[in-house]
Design an enzyme around this catalytic site. Structure first.
Site, short mmCIF file in Angstrom:
data_model
loop_
_atom_site.label_atom_id
_atom_site.label_comp_id
_atom_site.label_asym_id
_atom_site.label_seq_id
_atom_site.Cartn_x
_atom_site.Cartn_y
_atom_site.Cartn_z
N ASN A 96 0.79 -1.23 0.00
CA ASN A 96 0.00 0.00 0.00
C ASN A 96 0.83 1.28 0.00
O ASN A 96 0.32 2.33 -0.37
CB ASN A 96 -0.93 -0.01 1.22
CG ASN A 96 -1.59 1.32 1.48
OD1 ASN A 96 -2.51 1.72 0.78
ND2 ASN A 96 -1.10 2.05 2.48
N SER A 150 -3.05 0.81 -6.04
CA SER A 150 -2.65 1.65 -7.16
C SER A 150 -3.48 2.94 -7.09
O SER A 150 -3.60 3.53 -6.03
CB SER A 150 -2.84 0.91 -8.48
OG SER A 150 -2.35 1.69 -9.55
N TYR A 165 3.39 10.58 -10.89
CA TYR A 165 2.48 9.81 -10.04
C TYR A 165 1.61 8.86 -10.86
O TYR A 165 1.60 7.64 -10.65
CB TYR A 165 1.59 10.74 -9.21
CG TYR A 165 0.58 10.00 -8.37
CD1 TYR A 165 0.96 9.39 -7.18
CD2 TYR A 165 -0.75 9.89 -8.76
CE1 TYR A 165 0.05 8.69 -6.41
CE2 TYR A 165 -1.68 9.19 -7.99
CZ TYR A 165 -1.27 8.60 -6.82
OH TYR A 165 -2.18 7.90 -6.06
N LYS A 169 1.84 4.75 -11.15
CA LYS A 169 0.72 3.91 -10.74
C LYS A 169 0.24 3.03 -11.90
O LYS A 169 -0.19 1.88 -11.70
CB LYS A 169 -0.43 4.77 -10.22
CG LYS A 169 -0.16 5.41 -8.86
CD LYS A 169 -0.01 4.35 -7.77
CE LYS A 169 0.06 4.98 -6.39
NZ LYS A 169 0.17 3.95 -5.32
#
Length: 268
Positions: A96, A150, A165, A169
């Site tokens: 996570n 994600s 970012y 992801k």
């Protein structure tokens, strides 16, 4: 034969590891497992004080903090060794930990390092304990599983939280799909949670107002649900994937975004 909804979502007896489990979405998920019968939840993170505060705030006896920087492979090995001696196996790894990132060169690389590369090495580090979880068979709700947090940013073509970012992801989402194939011989499943906008430390600069989770806080053309996500909006999908209800899922991406991808350019 009828099956009650409570038995479908039961996670009693599970042993889980959650990276970044002391804050943000990870803390929401830690609370969900701890409150629903988990035998043990190991929460990993860099900041010992954050982990210890989470344990104290939740107040149950089934959470163990483990200080670990998941970008450091030696630290990962140390955490795995501790959990192996303490429990012997795990049934679930929730990878996570994550960061946002601007577009500058150094920060771009670091964002990938945390959001994607570390997810891969964390998964590899815990494979033996996940395999042992399958052999133990104390937990009956499906095979051992890796879930990565994600983001809907992995599907959006609009830049959010920096160029690096969303791209990092997207790499993580694809990597988990690939792992779903390559971990088949080990009988280990992989799935992906793709959350939208939730009030966490990572989104403080994106959210304004007193309570963004109240319906009406956002216009329809931004979030059709007209609010940010609540803890229940991530706990529900997690419990689905972890319990008997989601035991047939492998290689899935579960969106929980209030419909945000339906009103923004996306590739999903």
């Amino acid at each position: 034969m009828t099956t009650s909804s409570s038995s479908l979502s039961d996670v009693t007896g599970i042993i889980a590891v959650i990276t970044g489990g002391g804050s943000g979405l990870g803390l929401f998920m830690t609370r969900a497992l701890a409150a629903n019968g988990a035998k043990r939840v190991y929460i990993l993170g860099r900041r010992k004080n954050v982990l210890e505060k989470a344990v104290a705030d939740i107040g149950t006896q089934n959470i163990t903090p483990v200080q670990c920087d998941i970008t450091d492979q030696d630290a990962l090995k140390s955490a795995v060794s501790f959990i192996e001696k303490d429990a012997g196996y795990i049934n679930l790894l929730v990878s996570n930990s994550g960061i946002s990132g601007p577009s500058l060169k150094i920060e771009f690389t670091n964002t990938f390092h945390v959001n994607c590369t570390a997810v891969f090495y964390t998964t590899i580090a815990f494979l033996a304990l996940l395999d042992a979880g399958n052999k133990d068979q104390t937990y009956q709700n499906g095979r051992s599983q890796v879930i990565a947090t994600s983001s809907i940013g992995s599907f959006k073509r609009k830049i959010t939280a920096g160029f690096a970012y969303g791209v990092s992801k997207e790499a993580t989402t694809m990597m988990m799909k690939v792992l779903a194939t390559y971990l088949v011989p080990y009988r280990i499943r992989t799935n992906v949670l793709c959350p939208g906008l939730f009030p966490t430390d990572l989104t403080t600069n994106l959210i304004h107002g007193t309570d963004p989770t109240v319906e009406g806080s956002f216009p329809l053309d931004q979030i059709p649900a007209e609010r940010a996500g609540t803890p229940e909006d991530i706990r529900g999908p997690l419990l689905y994937l972890v319990s008997r209800a989601g035991a047939y899922c492998n290689g899935n991406c579960v969106l929980t975004d209030g419909g945000r991808l339906s009103v923004t350019p996306a590739t999903y």
